[in-house]
Write a protein that holds these residues in place. Structure first.
Motif, mmCIF file in Angstrom:
data_model
loop_
_atom_site.group_PDB
_atom_site.id
_atom_site.type_symbol
_atom_site.label_atom_id
_atom_site.label_comp_id
_atom_site.label_asym_id
_atom_site.label_seq_id
_atom_site.Cartn_x
_atom_site.Cartn_y
_atom_site.Cartn_z
ATOM 1 N N TYR A 114 12.508 -2.425 -14.281
ATOM 2 C CA TYR A 114 13.893 -1.986 -14.494
ATOM 3 C C TYR A 114 14.892 -3.099 -14.183
ATOM 4 N N LYS A 115 14.680 -3.810 -13.093
ATOM 5 C CA LYS A 115 15.623 -4.850 -12.684
ATOM 6 C C LYS A 115 15.547 -6.079 -13.587
ATOM 7 N N GLY A 116 14.318 -6.554 -13.851
ATOM 8 C CA GLY A 116 14.168 -7.756 -14.645
ATOM 9 C C GLY A 116 14.666 -8.988 -13.904
ATOM 10 N N GLY A 117 14.777 -10.083 -14.619
ATOM 11 C CA GLY A 117 15.330 -11.286 -14.051
ATOM 12 C C GLY A 117 14.518 -11.846 -12.905
ATOM 13 N N ILE A 118 15.213 -12.341 -11.892
ATOM 14 C CA ILE A 118 14.562 -13.003 -10.775
ATOM 15 C C ILE A 118 13.740 -12.016 -9.948
ATOM 16 N N ILE A 119 14.211 -10.771 -9.832
ATOM 17 C CA ILE A 119 13.462 -9.762 -9.074
ATOM 18 C C ILE A 119 12.126 -9.479 -9.759
ATOM 19 N N ASP A 120 12.170 -9.349 -11.079
ATOM 20 C CA ASP A 120 10.929 -9.129 -11.831
ATOM 21 C C ASP A 120 9.994 -10.314 -11.668
ATOM 22 N N HIS A 121 10.531 -11.513 -11.713
ATOM 23 C CA HIS A 121 9.700 -12.716 -11.585
ATOM 24 C C HIS A 121 9.026 -12.778 -10.214
ATOM 25 N N ILE A 122 9.781 -12.473 -9.156
ATOM 26 C CA ILE A 122 9.220 -12.523 -7.807
ATOM 27 C C ILE A 122 8.134 -11.459 -7.633
ATOM 28 N N LEU A 123 8.433 -10.225 -8.038
ATOM 29 C CA LEU A 123 7.460 -9.142 -7.867
ATOM 30 C C LEU A 123 6.231 -9.365 -8.744
ATOM 31 N N ARG A 124 6.432 -9.904 -9.950
ATOM 32 C CA ARG A 124 5.286 -10.165 -10.833
ATOM 33 C C ARG A 124 4.409 -11.269 -10.270
ATOM 34 N N SER A 125 5.031 -12.302 -9.712
ATOM 35 C CA SER A 125 4.248 -13.372 -9.087
ATOM 36 C C SER A 125 3.497 -12.860 -7.866
ATOM 37 N N PHE A 126 4.160 -12.023 -7.081
ATOM 38 C CA PHE A 126 3.524 -11.415 -5.914
ATOM 39 C C PHE A 126 2.340 -10.557 -6.336
ATOM 40 N N ALA A 159 -6.060 0.025 0.001
ATOM 41 C CA ALA A 159 -4.841 0.334 -0.746
ATOM 42 C C ALA A 159 -3.983 -0.897 -0.935
ATOM 43 N N VAL A 160 -3.941 -1.757 0.073
ATOM 44 C CA VAL A 160 -3.122 -2.968 0.000
ATOM 45 C C VAL A 160 -3.573 -3.873 -1.140
ATOM 46 N N PHE A 161 -4.876 -3.828 -1.464
ATOM 47 C CA PHE A 161 -5.396 -4.712 -2.515
ATOM 48 C C PHE A 161 -5.676 -3.966 -3.826
ATOM 49 N N SER A 162 -5.333 -2.689 -3.909
ATOM 50 C CA SER A 162 -5.644 -1.925 -5.117
ATOM 51 C C SER A 162 -4.422 -1.567 -5.949
ATOM 52 N N TRP A 163 -3.222 -1.930 -5.505
ATOM 53 C CA TRP A 163 -2.007 -1.535 -6.210
ATOM 54 C C TRP A 163 -1.603 -2.447 -7.374
ATOM 55 N N PRO A 164 -2.030 -3.731 -7.457
ATOM 56 C CA PRO A 164 -1.485 -4.613 -8.495
ATOM 57 C C PRO A 164 -1.699 -4.125 -9.926
ATOM 58 N N PHE A 165 -2.863 -3.547 -10.233
ATOM 59 C CA PHE A 165 -3.106 -3.111 -11.611
ATOM 60 C C PHE A 165 -2.180 -1.946 -11.985
ATOM 61 N N THR A 166 -1.949 -1.039 -11.033
ATOM 62 C CA THR A 166 -0.995 0.042 -11.280
ATOM 63 C C THR A 166 0.395 -0.513 -11.518
ATOM 64 N N ALA A 167 0.791 -1.496 -10.717
ATOM 65 C CA ALA A 167 2.114 -2.097 -10.871
ATOM 66 C C ALA A 167 2.279 -2.724 -12.250
ATOM 67 N N ARG A 168 1.241 -3.369 -12.747
ATOM 68 C CA ARG A 168 1.334 -4.013 -14.065
ATOM 69 C C ARG A 168 1.507 -2.977 -15.172
ATOM 70 N N VAL A 169 0.753 -1.879 -15.079
ATOM 71 C CA VAL A 169 0.847 -0.837 -16.104
ATOM 72 C C VAL A 169 2.231 -0.192 -16.076
ATOM 73 N N MET A 174 7.904 0.437 -18.137
ATOM 74 C CA MET A 174 9.328 0.388 -17.821
ATOM 75 C C MET A 174 10.098 -0.490 -18.795
ATOM 76 N N LEU A 175 9.475 -1.552 -19.275
ATOM 77 C CA LEU A 175 10.158 -2.469 -20.192
ATOM 78 C C LEU A 175 10.595 -1.759 -21.467
ATOM 79 N N THR A 176 9.878 -0.719 -21.854
ATOM 80 C CA THR A 176 10.266 0.057 -23.036
ATOM 81 C C THR A 176 11.108 1.268 -22.667
ATOM 82 N N LEU A 177 10.776 1.924 -21.557
ATOM 83 C CA LEU A 177 11.513 3.139 -21.190
ATOM 84 C C LEU A 177 12.970 2.857 -20.837
#
Length: 202
Positions: A114-126, A159-169, A174-177
């Motif tokens: 939803y935010k995009g930009g630098i926030i999206d870049h940081i969270l995506r890299s994380f 749980a700490v290591f199982s969330w990234p795939f959910t975040a990507r989906v 969100m990019l379309t919604l």
């Protein structure tokens, strides 16, 4: 005309409708059937074996018998009891890790998309960093450093290591919604970002 197979009539004449999602999705129906079967199997441990088996309770390495349907292990434990109580622990770890991982991944994906930009870049890299981290070596290291870790603690680590795939989906959705008309209408109506994210989109 309604299909009669869509209803199961009870003796009182009322009807019980099968949810369309279950009626048309055989994979989901099979998965739920297996899940509930495993849950019933694990709960049967409390019914048939109220007291868990301990080291040396029985003779070691006994073959299957009426008293021990799956035999005993090297430590004198009844294998069927080990199986039933181990299933309970596995289900508990799976539910805790699954729920926590889904919550973390959903929140991360929602904000990033939803935010995009630098926030999206940081969270995506994380997120990408956590995806490439191998889980098994970390679990072995944690068990070596803290062998007395609790079952809940292990579930939280998973749980700490199982969330990234959910975040990507969630992020890709969100990019379309966020470009839909009802989101623009919500912005014009003066709704806050919190209300748009969690009331309109989620």
């Amino acid at each position: 005309m309604k299909n009669k197979s869509d209803k199961t009539h009870d003796p009182k004449g009322s009807s019980l409708k099968i949810p369309p999602l279950l009626r048309h999705n055989k994979i989901l129906s099979l998965g739920l059937t297996l899940l509930f079967s495993i849950m019933l199997l694990s709960l049967s441990g409390y019914l048939f074996y109220p007291v868990p088996t301990l080291l040396g309770d029985f003779m070691v390495n006994q073959p299957p018998s009426p008293e021990h349907p799956l035999g005993t292990d090297n430590y004198g434990k009844d294998m069927i009891q080990v199986l039933l109580f181990g299933t309970q622990l596995s289900l508990y770890i799976g539910f805790v890790a699954g729920i926590l991982g889904t919550i973390i991944g959903t929140l991360t994906g929602l904000v990033a998309g939803y935010k995009g930009g630098i926030i999206d870049h940081i969270l995506r890299s994380f997120t990408d960093i956590f995806i490439v981290i191998p889980l098994w070596p970390i679990l072995v290291f944690i068990l070596a450093v803290a062998p007395g870790i609790s079952i809940t603690g292990m579930a939280v680590i998973l749980a700490v290591f199982s969330w990234p795939f959910t975040a990507r989906v969630i992020r890709s959705q969100m990019l379309t919604l966020k470009e839909r008309d009802y989101v623009d209408l919500a912005k014009i109506s003066g709704l806050s970002q919190y209300e748009i994210l969690f009331k309109e989109i989620l």
